[in-house]
Design a protein around this motif. Structure first.
Motif: not given
Length: 421
Positions: A32-38, A40-41, A46, A48
């Protein structure tokens, strides 16, 4: 889409330029591109993938195909059918819970629910699948949390009366879980008849080639967990390991399968490998064709056995003489499975001698694949049971389990005939 089309086209729909065949995503991790995206998983905010122990794209495509075939809202693959049954029960049971189980189930499942779960503080009461409604209801306790059975029992070949068991389960505010391995989703869809959770050992007909061990759980989405919230705190109260999420509130109809994936798979890790999921998908593509042939061959062989003077008895729900024929016609009118049980007039000793003389059919632990195979359950799969438990499970000492393959049926019969002679 009809089932035949789902088996070929379901689960994986490639976009422009993507592989036409379901790819094997043989990766443990996902970038993932950002720590925030990870983050949320991990918060279940989110969708993914981040670690294959919890979920994998190849696995999810295959699970979705089986889910479509069964008519559920969600599904997950497990490392084996045994793991699928354990997860399905343990997802809603805990220390102090009680399970009502049909006594006519696979020996490994019987041992899991009656003995192994007891060590975790979960008690199980086995009931005769042919019991009356009164006898069935008498098995329930205040701490009962689910009912478990098999659509066609292995190897007793008992056909479960879904509506009778569903009625009893729902009247006591608990779900009905059914292992649908033998008829497969092609010949039987238990959800249509009130079953709440369906499991499979995909190792059997779904794979169909004795190449891949696996299991699957399908959630119907029909059981109202919040209506019985005191019975199922794991689904209806905050899960502090996921920042206080209440599964039944956040995920609605998919609450059961979401908890099973994010909680039990996270903690127990009985994940299906993407490679094995790929094999299962190949099996699914030809499942309707194979089941039609399995059922035709088995019916033909069962009729031949019924007319053989060396045979003491034959049990196959596709025979009109069978006690479960009408029930089978109700729930699986297009066919049952390719497994027959029978006994020889010489009893247990004759069974062993006959099996040793077979040339085409092999003596193997496996059942329900393309090749004809045979087993003596009392000596093999059910040997952990005493005689009383064997009889309770519908397994007599002389029972021979014959899994009829997709070879030419005349060759199968010729092999049985020469072995008996």
């Amino acid at each position: 889409m009809n089932k035949e089309t789902i088996c070929v086209q379901g689960g994986w729909t490639p976009k422009n330029g993507e592989p036409r065949i379901l790819p094997i995503i043989q990766s443990t991790t996902f970038k993932y591109e950002t720590s925030e995206e990870m983050g949320k998983l991990f918060d279940l905010e989110a969708d993914g993938y981040f670690y294959t122990r919890l979920a994998n794209p190849t696995n999810d495509c295959v699970a979705q195909k089986i889910c479509q075939l069964e008519g559920g809202v969600g599904a997950m693959l497990t490392s084996s059918g045994q793991a699928a049954n354990f997860f399905a029960v343990f997802n809603i049971c805990e220390t102090g819970s009680h399970v009502v189980m049909s006594s006519a189930v696979y020996g490994g499942t019987f041992n899991l629910l009656v003995n192994s779960l007891l060590k975790m503080g979960i008690e199980c009461t086995a009931v005769d699948p042919d019991c009356t409604e009164e006898e069935l209801n008498a098995a329930f306790k205040d701490n009962t949390r689910c009912v478990f059975g098999e659509s066609i029992a292995n190897p007793a070949l008992t056909v479960l009366d879904f509506e009778k068991f569903a009625k009893a389960a729902h009247s006591h505010g608990v779900p009905l879980i059914v292992d649908n391995t033998f008829p497969t989703p092609i010949n039987c869809n238990p959800i249509k008849y009130g079953v709440d959770i369906v499991t499979h050992s995909t190792t059997k007909y779904i794979d169909g080639h004795a190449a891949s061990v696996g299991g699957c759980i399908v959630d119907s989405g029909n059981f109202d967990w919040m209506a019985h919230k005191d019975k199922f705190p794991g689904l209806t109260t905050p899960d502090e390991s996921y920042h206080g999420i209440v599964y039944a509130e956040k995920f609605g109809k998919a609450a059961f399968i979401t908890k099973c994936t994010t909680h039990l798979m996270r903690d127990f890790g009985a994940i299906q490998s993407p490679q094995n999921a790929f094999y299962i998908n190949l099996g699914l593509e030809t499942l309707p064709l194979r089941m039609e042939r399995h059922c035709y061959n088995a019916t033909t062989v069962a009729k031949w056995l019924e007319n053989n003077d060396k045979v003491a008895w034959v049990n196959y729900p596709g025979l009109e003489s069978n006690k479960y024929y009408n029930l089978a016609q109700k729930y699986m009118p297009n066919g049952t499975c390719g497994v027959i049980s029978f006994g020889l007039k010489g009893g247990r000793e004759a069974a062993a001698k006959m099996m040793d003389k077979l040339k085409l059919a092999a003596i193997v632990t496996h059942v329900a694949d393309a090749r004809t195979c045979v087993l003596h359950p009392a000596s093999h799969t059910h040997r952990q049971m005493n005689d009383e438990q064997l009889i309770e499970a519908g397994v007599s000492p002389d029972l021979i389990r014959l899994s009829v393959g997709i070879e030419n049926v005349n060759d199968i019969i010729a092999d049985l005939e020469q072995a008996m002679n």
